[in-house]
Write a protein that holds these residues in place. Sequence first.
Motif, short mmCIF file in Angstrom:
data_model
loop_
_atom_site.label_atom_id
_atom_site.label_comp_id
_atom_site.label_asym_id
_atom_site.label_seq_id
_atom_site.Cartn_x
_atom_site.Cartn_y
_atom_site.Cartn_z
N ASP A 154 0.83 -1.21 0.00
CA ASP A 154 0.00 0.00 0.00
C ASP A 154 0.87 1.25 0.00
O ASP A 154 0.59 2.21 -0.72
CB ASP A 154 -0.92 0.03 1.22
CG ASP A 154 -2.00 -1.05 1.19
OD1 ASP A 154 -2.14 -1.71 0.14
OD2 ASP A 154 -2.68 -1.23 2.21
N MET A 155 1.92 1.24 0.82
CA MET A 155 2.81 2.41 0.90
C MET A 155 3.44 2.69 -0.47
O MET A 155 3.44 3.83 -0.93
CB MET A 155 3.91 2.18 1.93
CG MET A 155 3.42 2.15 3.35
SD MET A 155 4.83 1.88 4.45
CE MET A 155 4.17 0.61 5.52
N VAL A 156 3.97 1.65 -1.10
CA VAL A 156 4.62 1.82 -2.40
C VAL A 156 3.61 2.33 -3.43
O VAL A 156 3.90 3.25 -4.20
CB VAL A 156 5.27 0.50 -2.86
CG1 VAL A 156 5.75 0.60 -4.31
CG2 VAL A 156 6.42 0.13 -1.93
N ASP A 157 2.41 1.74 -3.44
CA ASP A 157 1.39 2.15 -4.41
C ASP A 157 0.93 3.58 -4.17
O ASP A 157 0.73 4.35 -5.12
CB ASP A 157 0.20 1.20 -4.37
CG ASP A 157 0.54 -0.20 -4.86
OD1 ASP A 157 1.57 -0.36 -5.54
OD2 ASP A 157 -0.22 -1.14 -4.55
N ASN A 158 0.77 3.97 -2.90
CA ASN A 158 0.37 5.34 -2.58
C ASN A 158 1.43 6.34 -3.04
O ASN A 158 1.12 7.38 -3.64
CB ASN A 158 0.14 5.51 -1.08
CG ASN A 158 -1.03 4.70 -0.57
OD1 ASN A 158 -1.89 4.26 -1.31
ND2 ASN A 158 -1.06 4.50 0.73
N GLY A 163 3.51 10.34 -6.93
CA GLY A 163 4.53 10.68 -7.93
C GLY A 163 3.94 10.86 -9.32
O GLY A 163 4.33 11.77 -10.06
N ILE A 164 3.00 10.01 -9.69
CA ILE A 164 2.33 10.14 -10.99
C ILE A 164 1.55 11.45 -11.04
O ILE A 164 1.62 12.20 -12.02
CB ILE A 164 1.41 8.93 -11.26
CG1 ILE A 164 2.24 7.68 -11.52
CG2 ILE A 164 0.47 9.21 -12.44
CD1 ILE A 164 1.44 6.39 -11.55
N GLY A 165 0.81 11.74 -9.97
CA GLY A 165 0.08 13.00 -9.91
C GLY A 165 1.01 14.19 -9.96
O GLY A 165 0.73 15.20 -10.62
N PHE A 166 2.14 14.10 -9.28
CA PHE A 166 3.15 15.16 -9.27
C PHE A 166 3.64 15.41 -10.70
O PHE A 166 3.71 16.56 -11.15
CB PHE A 166 4.31 14.73 -8.37
CG PHE A 166 5.32 15.79 -8.07
CD1 PHE A 166 5.16 16.61 -6.98
CD2 PHE A 166 6.44 15.96 -8.87
CE1 PHE A 166 6.10 17.59 -6.67
CE2 PHE A 166 7.38 16.93 -8.58
CZ PHE A 166 7.21 17.75 -7.48
N ALA A 167 3.96 14.34 -11.42
CA ALA A 167 4.42 14.47 -12.81
C ALA A 167 3.33 15.07 -13.69
O ALA A 167 3.61 15.93 -14.55
CB ALA A 167 4.86 13.11 -13.35
N MET A 168 2.09 14.65 -13.49
CA MET A 168 0.98 15.22 -14.25
C MET A 168 0.84 16.72 -13.96
O MET A 168 0.58 17.51 -14.86
CB MET A 168 -0.33 14.49 -13.91
CG MET A 168 -0.38 13.08 -14.44
SD MET A 168 -1.80 12.13 -13.81
CE MET A 168 -3.16 13.05 -14.47
N GLY A 169 1.02 17.09 -12.70
CA GLY A 169 0.96 18.50 -12.31
C GLY A 169 2.05 19.31 -13.00
O GLY A 169 1.81 20.43 -13.47
N LEU A 170 3.25 18.74 -13.10
CA LEU A 170 4.35 19.44 -13.79
C LEU A 170 4.03 19.64 -15.26
O LEU A 170 4.33 20.69 -15.83
CB LEU A 170 5.66 18.66 -13.63
CG LEU A 170 6.27 18.63 -12.24
CD1 LEU A 170 7.51 17.73 -12.22
CD2 LEU A 170 6.62 20.03 -11.75
N VAL A 171 3.39 18.65 -15.88
CA VAL A 171 3.01 18.76 -17.29
C VAL A 171 1.90 19.81 -17.45
O VAL A 171 1.91 20.59 -18.40
CB VAL A 171 2.56 17.39 -17.84
CG1 VAL A 171 1.90 17.52 -19.20
CG2 VAL A 171 3.74 16.43 -17.91
N LEU A 172 0.96 19.84 -16.52
CA LEU A 172 -0.17 20.76 -16.62
C LEU A 172 0.17 22.19 -16.17
O LEU A 172 -0.54 23.13 -16.53
CB LEU A 172 -1.35 20.26 -15.79
CG LEU A 172 -2.10 19.07 -16.35
CD1 LEU A 172 -3.16 18.59 -15.37
CD2 LEU A 172 -2.74 19.43 -17.68
#
Length: 191
Positions: A154-158, A163-172
Amino acid sequence: MVMIGGTGVMVLGALVAAGLAALLATVLRPRLGTASAVSVAGLLWSLVAIALVTLVPTRADVGVVPAESRSEACSWDYGGPSGAAFEVLGFDQRTLNVLLFVPAGLFLVLAVGRWWAGLVLAPVGLAALTAYSLTIEFTQLQLARLDRACDVTDMVDNILGAGIGFAMGLVLLPVVRPWRGRRAPRQPVGH
């Protein structure tokens, strides 16, 4: 005895939190601009939604889970058996754990992206989201009455989701441009 729980409580709590976040965005909009106000409110909403999904018991009839029967340590069985046992909308638990943290990572970047300090605040915020995940898992370990399990998967997946959201935020970020909603401070009359 725990008498609240279940998906209905989680959804209702998330809806109430969404209403409060919308109100907060409305209040912040004149000062921060639409993009930043929605991002700050969205970040706070996502943190509350994460807490609801991870800390509210999965069933209302959990009752009392004796402290003696709780786990003494987190499961270190990466990808353990619980991953496929829980499904919602066709997604397994691992996918849901990733998806749960994506909005927090995305809104984090957009919320701090209006300031130059965001260059420091964004990575610090990502570290805080990691600590948030670890705190949730530790809470699940310590509070047997939640009838939840502490799991390294769960920790790794969270953290992956954040991190995925962070990368999406950088793109947006260059598309949303939260800095453009910035208002100049009002000057007193006569200056």
